[in-house]
Design a protein around this motif. Sequence first.
Motif, PDB file in Angstrom:
ATOM      1  N   GLU A 191       0.830  -1.206   0.000  1.00  0.00           N
ATOM      2  CA  GLU A 191       0.000   0.000   0.000  1.00  0.00           C
ATOM      3  C   GLU A 191       0.866   1.259   0.000  1.00  0.00           C
ATOM      4  OE1 GLU A 191      -3.730   2.101   2.395  1.00  0.00           O
ATOM      5  OE2 GLU A 191      -2.853   0.230   3.148  1.00  0.00           O
ATOM      6  N   LEU A 192       1.958   1.250   0.774  1.00  0.00           N
ATOM      7  CA  LEU A 192       2.828   2.423   0.816  1.00  0.00           C
ATOM      8  C   LEU A 192       3.532   2.631  -0.520  1.00  0.00           C
ATOM      9  CD1 LEU A 192       4.108   4.735   2.328  1.00  0.00           C
ATOM     10  CD2 LEU A 192       5.815   3.142   3.253  1.00  0.00           C
ATOM     11  N   LEU A 193       4.026   1.561  -1.121  1.00  0.00           N
ATOM     12  CA  LEU A 193       4.655   1.680  -2.439  1.00  0.00           C
ATOM     13  C   LEU A 193       3.682   2.234  -3.470  1.00  0.00           C
ATOM     14  CD1 LEU A 193       6.637  -1.681  -2.612  1.00  0.00           C
ATOM     15  CD2 LEU A 193       7.651   0.612  -2.590  1.00  0.00           C
ATOM     16  N   ASP A 194       2.436   1.758  -3.391  1.00  0.00           N
ATOM     17  CA  ASP A 194       1.430   2.160  -4.363  1.00  0.00           C
ATOM     18  C   ASP A 194       0.987   3.605  -4.151  1.00  0.00           C
ATOM     19  OD1 ASP A 194      -0.234   1.151  -6.583  1.00  0.00           O
ATOM     20  OD2 ASP A 194      -1.913   1.567  -5.227  1.00  0.00           O
ATOM     21  N   ALA A 195       1.152   4.116  -2.924  1.00  0.00           N
ATOM     22  CA  ALA A 195       0.681   5.469  -2.613  1.00  0.00           C
ATOM     23  C   ALA A 195       1.649   6.553  -3.067  1.00  0.00           C
ATOM     24  CB  ALA A 195       0.441   5.594  -1.105  1.00  0.00           C
ATOM     25  N   THR A 196       2.911   6.195  -3.284  1.00  0.00           N
ATOM     26  CA  THR A 196       3.908   7.198  -3.635  1.00  0.00           C
ATOM     27  C   THR A 196       3.966   7.416  -5.141  1.00  0.00           C
ATOM     28  OG1 THR A 196       6.249   7.795  -3.438  1.00  0.00           O
ATOM     29  CG2 THR A 196       5.749   5.490  -3.811  1.00  0.00           C
ATOM     30  N   ASP A 197       4.446   8.619  -5.542  1.00  0.00           N
ATOM     31  CA  ASP A 197       4.653   8.878  -6.975  1.00  0.00           C
ATOM     32  C   ASP A 197       6.123   8.688  -7.351  1.00  0.00           C
ATOM     33  OD1 ASP A 197       5.801  11.022  -5.711  1.00  0.00           O
ATOM     34  OD2 ASP A 197       4.652  12.569  -6.758  1.00  0.00           O
ATOM     35  N   ILE A 198       6.893   8.126  -6.415  1.00  0.00           N
ATOM     36  CA  ILE A 198       8.316   7.896  -6.678  1.00  0.00           C
ATOM     37  C   ILE A 198       8.533   6.532  -7.343  1.00  0.00           C
ATOM     38  CG2 ILE A 198      10.590   7.641  -5.605  1.00  0.00           C
ATOM     39  CD1 ILE A 198       9.626   9.472  -3.373  1.00  0.00           C
TER      40      ILE A 198
END
Length: 317
Positions: free
Chosen positions: A186-193
């Motif tokens: 979820e955290l990976l998916d939430a970032t635009d990096i």
Amino acid sequence: MAEMQIGMVGLGKMGGNMAERLRRAGHDVVGYDRDPKTSDVASLHELAERLEAPRVVWVMVPSGDPTRATIEELGKVLSPGDILVDGGNSHYLDDQKHAERLAEQGIGFVDVGVSGGVWGLENGYALMVGGDPENVRKLMPIFEALKPEGEDGFVHAGKVGAGHFAKMVHNGIEYGIMQSLAEGWELLDATDIVDDVPGTFKSWRTGTVIRSWLLDLAVRALEEDSDLSDLKGYAQDSGEGRWTIQAAIEHAVPLPAITAALYARFASRQDDSPAMKMIAALRNQFGGHAVSSAEGQHAKGADSPGADVIPPVEAER
């Protein structure tokens, strides 16, 4: 490995595949299921008649009342010297009660925690066993056929109840690992990096300290549905997580990760959290923070025209 005859009660996804794996290993399996299309016999009484003494009967039905009722009925048709195996996800305290009652009739009892899911037919099942050493020894040809190849995948964990206790803890650990993978995704998916979230998960499968079968399954799920948009974020629990936490309380052992993972599953079933409603109401009361109504409209908050004047606060406390 000596060939054995065994009765298998419950021929669902697990029991049916286990029966097939035993047959492939050369064992004689007589299966009983409530579905006559998959059953070899019409009743537990007929199952007992088909098996040669001393009998071995493996119960693979849902835990709780279905298992209790099945074991009680089998106790009426089995004889002294027979062995009954509970391979479902029963509570370890139930095992001790069943063993005590069956022992009065001279019937042995062994509990087996089984892990492997739908992949067990080909890969083998990890077996965690509890029971009298002599009964376990008699069942070793069956265990050898069911377990994965190699020296691991089987343990005689201890006395009656130890198999299901070990499986209970295993499933509690599983809760924690799954929750960590889910939060990381979820955290990976939430970032635009990070542009390639599925690729990132896949890269972890080799050379990292978190490589695991659960990670492999996560990668497989993302390959099938890269953003998991086809699924609803609702996760059931089958009971072992709760039992693990109950046992931890009884033994004063802290389990913060497993406990949080179980509570996260509870939260997944709430479309509108009652607790979050109270938190929103309290924030509005002490700090004048804006809240949303049930219809999705913003209620009056500190910056809303006409809002009650509330003394300023430095921060939430």
